[in-house]
Design a protein around this motif. Structure first.
Motif, PDB file in Angstrom:
ATOM      1  N   SER A  38      78.610 -38.138 -16.814  1.00 48.79           N
ATOM      2  CA  SER A  38      78.256 -38.366 -18.219  1.00 48.79           C
ATOM      3  C   SER A  38      78.375 -37.200 -19.060  1.00 48.79           C
ATOM      4  O   SER A  38      78.733 -37.010 -20.094  1.00 48.79           O
ATOM      5  CB  SER A  38      77.011 -39.004 -18.505  1.00 48.79           C
ATOM      6  OG  SER A  38      77.134 -40.328 -17.814  1.00 48.79           O
ATOM      7  N   ARG A  39      77.872 -36.078 -18.583  1.00 50.77           N
ATOM      8  CA  ARG A  39      77.757 -34.850 -19.295  1.00 50.77           C
ATOM      9  C   ARG A  39      79.226 -34.287 -19.458  1.00 50.77           C
ATOM     10  O   ARG A  39      79.620 -33.745 -20.661  1.00 50.77           O
ATOM     11  CB  ARG A  39      77.230 -33.837 -18.554  1.00 50.77           C
ATOM     12  CG  ARG A  39      77.071 -32.515 -19.187  1.00 50.77           C
ATOM     13  CD  ARG A  39      76.518 -31.305 -18.193  1.00 50.77           C
ATOM     14  NE  ARG A  39      76.554 -30.072 -19.274  1.00 50.77           N
ATOM     15  CZ  ARG A  39      75.614 -29.389 -19.482  1.00 50.77           C
ATOM     16  NH1 ARG A  39      74.349 -29.433 -19.037  1.00 50.77           N
ATOM     17  NH2 ARG A  39      75.818 -28.303 -20.559  1.00 50.77           N
TER      18      ARG A  39
ATOM     19  N   ILE B 235      80.363 -36.257 -22.524  1.00 53.73           N
ATOM     20  CA  ILE B 235      79.702 -35.463 -23.754  1.00 53.73           C
ATOM     21  C   ILE B 235      80.215 -34.275 -23.925  1.00 53.73           C
ATOM     22  O   ILE B 235      80.463 -33.940 -25.385  1.00 53.73           O
ATOM     23  CB  ILE B 235      78.093 -35.577 -23.635  1.00 53.73           C
ATOM     24  CG1 ILE B 235      77.552 -36.987 -23.387  1.00 53.73           C
ATOM     25  CG2 ILE B 235      77.598 -34.919 -24.941  1.00 53.73           C
ATOM     26  CD1 ILE B 235      77.869 -37.892 -24.446  1.00 53.73           C
ATOM     27  N   ASP B 236      80.448 -33.397 -23.276  1.00 54.08           N
ATOM     28  CA  ASP B 236      80.959 -32.146 -23.288  1.00 54.08           C
ATOM     29  C   ASP B 236      82.497 -32.166 -24.134  1.00 54.08           C
ATOM     30  O   ASP B 236      82.837 -31.257 -25.080  1.00 54.08           O
ATOM     31  CB  ASP B 236      81.274 -31.453 -22.148  1.00 54.08           C
ATOM     32  CG  ASP B 236      79.770 -30.653 -21.796  1.00 54.08           C
ATOM     33  OD1 ASP B 236      79.087 -30.738 -22.475  1.00 54.08           O
ATOM     34  OD2 ASP B 236      79.747 -30.266 -20.445  1.00 54.08           O
TER      35      ASP B 236
ATOM     36  N   ALA C  65      73.994 -33.418 -31.821  1.00 58.94           N
ATOM     37  CA  ALA C  65      74.733 -34.390 -30.922  1.00 58.94           C
ATOM     38  C   ALA C  65      74.237 -34.228 -29.518  1.00 58.94           C
ATOM     39  O   ALA C  65      73.704 -32.986 -29.181  1.00 58.94           O
ATOM     40  CB  ALA C  65      76.353 -33.692 -30.988  1.00 58.94           C
TER      41      ALA C  65
ATOM     42  N   PRO D 153      73.752 -36.704 -25.468  1.00 56.14           N
ATOM     43  CA  PRO D 153      73.865 -37.974 -25.006  1.00 56.14           C
ATOM     44  C   PRO D 153      72.914 -38.845 -25.460  1.00 56.14           C
ATOM     45  O   PRO D 153      71.903 -38.718 -26.064  1.00 56.14           O
ATOM     46  CB  PRO D 153      73.629 -37.549 -23.355  1.00 56.14           C
ATOM     47  CG  PRO D 153      72.913 -36.230 -23.352  1.00 56.14           C
ATOM     48  CD  PRO D 153      73.128 -35.649 -24.593  1.00 56.14           C
TER      49      PRO D 153
ATOM     50  N   SER E  76      75.281 -44.207 -32.082  1.00 57.55           N
ATOM     51  CA  SER E  76      75.807 -44.191 -30.779  1.00 57.55           C
ATOM     52  C   SER E  76      77.296 -44.338 -30.832  1.00 57.55           C
ATOM     53  O   SER E  76      77.738 -45.340 -31.670  1.00 57.55           O
ATOM     54  CB  SER E  76      75.495 -44.809 -29.660  1.00 57.55           C
ATOM     55  OG  SER E  76      76.098 -44.662 -28.679  1.00 57.55           O
TER      56      SER E  76
ATOM     57  N   ALA F 237      82.428 -42.528 -26.320  1.00 60.67           N
ATOM     58  CA  ALA F 237      82.879 -41.049 -26.310  1.00 60.67           C
ATOM     59  C   ALA F 237      83.762 -40.947 -24.901  1.00 60.67           C
ATOM     60  O   ALA F 237      84.358 -39.871 -24.732  1.00 60.67           O
ATOM     61  CB  ALA F 237      81.698 -40.047 -26.312  1.00 60.67           C
TER      62      ALA F 237
ATOM     63  N   LEU G 107      78.121 -41.113 -27.373  1.00 59.24           N
ATOM     64  CA  LEU G 107      77.759 -39.623 -28.000  1.00 59.24           C
ATOM     65  C   LEU G 107      76.699 -40.036 -28.859  1.00 59.24           C
ATOM     66  O   LEU G 107      76.924 -40.843 -29.861  1.00 59.24           O
ATOM     67  CB  LEU G 107      78.667 -38.986 -28.621  1.00 59.24           C
ATOM     68  CG  LEU G 107      78.350 -37.777 -29.342  1.00 59.24           C
ATOM     69  CD1 LEU G 107      77.939 -36.728 -28.384  1.00 59.24           C
ATOM     70  CD2 LEU G 107      79.863 -37.426 -30.067  1.00 59.24           C
ATOM     71  N   GLN G 108      75.584 -39.631 -29.017  1.00 57.98           N
ATOM     72  CA  GLN G 108      74.456 -39.611 -29.751  1.00 57.98           C
ATOM     73  C   GLN G 108      74.652 -38.669 -30.893  1.00 57.98           C
ATOM     74  O   GLN G 108      74.755 -37.590 -30.703  1.00 57.98           O
ATOM     75  CB  GLN G 108      73.043 -39.646 -29.162  1.00 57.98           C
ATOM     76  CG  GLN G 108      71.965 -40.018 -30.253  1.00 57.98           C
ATOM     77  CD  GLN G 108      70.633 -40.212 -29.368  1.00 57.98           C
ATOM     78  OE1 GLN G 108      69.629 -40.833 -29.969  1.00 57.98           O
ATOM     79  NE2 GLN G 108      70.395 -39.537 -28.432  1.00 57.98           N
TER      80      GLN G 108
END
Lengths: 487, 120
Positions: free
Chosen positions: A276-277, A280-281, A400, A402, A440, A443, A453-454
């Motif tokens: 998940s990271r 987001i990255d 920004a 998760p 949200s 992403a 993405l939050q």
């Protein structure tokens, strides 16, 4: 007309006579008929009234309204006159609302056609939609998985293309988390931006109405109609609503250029799933590529959010849910022997397990001898959490992060373990406690399940959130993806 | 102690950090739960009371991490916007009429709500 068209296109097509409200309504009702037996996104359908309403709109009943002919669904927490409003509970299984919520009234006045009331965790208490009296909603991306909650029905219905947009409410993440888990765009406005009148109360200092749709531009259209002052909600803020729709229409390609985007280091620490990271990255890299300036920030009291929330929200819930007593409306037990028996058995039988747990936690933390240690203490830590954001927004325009630590989990996986379910909310609770607006935005995917993405903005800066999400969606296509079988 | 099933080792670490910085685990007795259920007017049987005792103890264990936060001189925050209550004119406004509200009540007669007899 395809169910993949934007709201902007759909309402323009109705206005230009290229399609009709009836045609759109039929198209989506057909999709509900085809798919909802599997997904269980709706508690109550309104097919007949929807067809009548669409026909009336085609005869000019909603002339010159901004969303004329747009089909939508309402979370079953919003009272809709003459329609069962269950809040996902046995307690309100027989409750036919005698009036409209402001949100329902405004969206109707804007020309929308309501197709149904969406499934939800009971009284919006849950993060998986499994506490609903009407059974769990299934995630259209993989029907063995939860859609998130509590607005799981709304998120799954939009993800599966059963409606173009749906309303929701967010108390601790109940819009952002299901939006993330179902791969749709969701916005929770600033506390006070949208009226709570007719929205069944869970935790009154946290509850806020918002919406789900495919894109930021779609959300802007729905929020535009929902937002604004309402004297019937004493906490609704008297403040002008900007032209969200117009602003996105006029937005240039360089919207993100020079925008300072903060990444709270606490949201990227231990706990965040690696895959998940990476998603987001990559999303943040896209913001950077479009000219945003990325800076690390700190929200040092983040780790107090779960504890703070799970004192304050149950405390407010125990008070709000005291009204369900089996006397004036809702469930009443059979053959009560006296008034006490009527109260206790109606509430013992009418509320589900998670709701009872929270009512008892609330009653406990508010009871004599514990009030200062729990409730008052949590009100103080709430301020520390809010102050973190005030400090952060002195240096950044947007945050920004998760939405969740991992993508959707399997149905049943956390149901018997409330604490593990609560910890799932760690990235959404802080903004709720602070009353901030959040979104949200789809992403990417991990193993076929969506990741959100939050985005968080300062109080009342919904336009900035929508602008940033819209800019991101101009050069990415995650929000346009459809789950297999629901194309 | 708590029984947890975090998704990952990292999740477990996060959780442990949240929940261990306190003196002793909270453990509610059946009688305490029965008292809370009474306060909340929830009719529960003994099996339910026993289950809730464990679950509520686990929840209060998480919540206990609040203790370690330094809140010296911090004002309690009751409302996210810290606004003063809005005042309005004291005038009657039309509301849904009684018949509409009583149509959905479990039991009514002649405009009143019916409940079991409270005065012998």
């Amino acid at each position: 007309m395809s169910h993949d068209r934007s709201i902007r296109d759909m309402v323009a097509a109705v206005a230009a006579g290229k399609t009709s409200a009836a045609e759109l309504t039929t198209r989506y009702l057909d999709r509900i008929a085809a798919h909802d037996e599997t997904l269980n996104t709706l508690i109550s359908g309104c097919a007949d009234t929807a067809r009548e309403r669409a026909a009336a709109i085609d005869s000019g009943a909603a002339a010159d309204t901004p969303l004329a002919g747009l089909p939508i669904a309402h979370k079953d927490i919003f009272c809709m006159r003459g329609t069962r409003t269950s809040c996902g509970s046995r307690m309100l299984d027989n409750f036919v609302a005698p009036y409209d919520a402001t949100v329902v009234e405004r969206l109707a006045a804007a020309g929308t056609v309501t197709l149904g009331k969406t499934n939800m965790d009971e009284f919006a208490m849950g993060s998986s939609n499994e506490t609903s009296f009407y059974g769990p909603v299934r995630n259209p991306w993989n029907t063995d998985y939860v859609p998130g909650g509590s607005s799981g029905g709304s998120a799954a219905a939009v993800a599966a293309g059963l409606v173009p947009a749906a309303t929701g409410t967010d108390t601790g993440g109940s819009i952002r988390q299901p939006a993330a888990l179902c791969g749709v765009t969701g916005i929770k406005p600033t506390y006070g931006r949208v009226s709570r009148y007719g929205m069944i109360a869970f935790a009154s200092s946290l509850d806020q109405g918002g919406c789900f749709a495919r894109s930021a531009d779609d959300c802007a259209h729905v929020l535009q109609a929902m937002a604004g002052f309402d004297e019937r909600d004493s906490t609704c803020v008297e403040r002008e609503v900007p032209d969200y729709v117009g602003a996105l229409g006029d937005q240039g390609d360089d919207y993100l250029k020079g925008m300072r985007v903060g990444l709270p280091k606490e949201y990227f620490a231990e706990g965040l799933d690696d895959a998940s990271r990476q998603v987001i990255d990559a999303a943040i890299a896209e913001f950077e590529a479009r000219g945003a300036e990325i800076v690390e920030i700190t929200l040092p009291h983040t780790e107090l959010a779960v504890s703070t929330y799970y004192v304050l929200a149950p405390a407010e819930a125990s008070s709000n849910l005291a009204r369900f007593d089996g006397v004036r409306y809702g469930y009443r037990c059979e053959n009560p022997v006296d008034l006490e028996d009527l109260y206790t058995r109606s509430r013992g039988e009418g509320f589900g397990r998670e709701v009872q747990r929270r009512i008892m936690v609330g009653a406990y933390v508010l009871s004599a001898g514990y009030y200062d240690a729990y409730y008052l203490k949590a009100q103080k830590t709430r301020r520390l959490i809010a102050q973190d954001f005030t400090n952060a927004f002195e240096n950044v325009d947007l945050i920004a992060a998760p939405v969740t630590q991992a993508p959707a989990f399997k149905l049943g996986e956390k149901l018997d373990d409330p604490v593990s379910m609560y910890l799932n909310d760690v990235y959404t609770l802080p903004a709720s406690l602070a009353g901030l607006p959040g979104m949200s935005v789809p992403a990417g995917f991990v193993d076929g399940l969506p990741v959100g993405l939050q985005l968080l903005a300062p109080w009342f800066e919904e336009a900035r959130l929508l602008g940033a999400a819209h800019a991101y969606q101009q050069t990415t296509d995650w929000h346009t993806k459809r789950p297999a079988g629901f194309e | 102690m708590l029984v947890l099933r975090p998704r990952s080792a990292a999740g477990a670490a996060f959780f442990t950090r949240q929940c261990t910085a306190k003196a002793k685990p909270v453990s509610l007795t059946a009688d305490q739960v029965r008292n809370v259920a009474r306060l909340a007017r929830l009719g529960l049987d003994d099996d339910q009371i026993a289950e809730y005792a464990g679950e509520l103890s686990n929840i209060l264990d998480v919540v206990a991490s609040l203790e370690k936060a330094d809140t010296t001189d911090v004002e309690p925050m009751a409302h996210p916007l810290d606004l003063a209550a809005r005042l309005r004119a004291d005038r009657a406004v039309p509301v849904t009429d009684r018949d509409d509200f009583q149509a959905i009540a479990p039991a009514t007669a002649e405009g009143v709500y019916l409940v079991p007899k409270v005065i012998e």
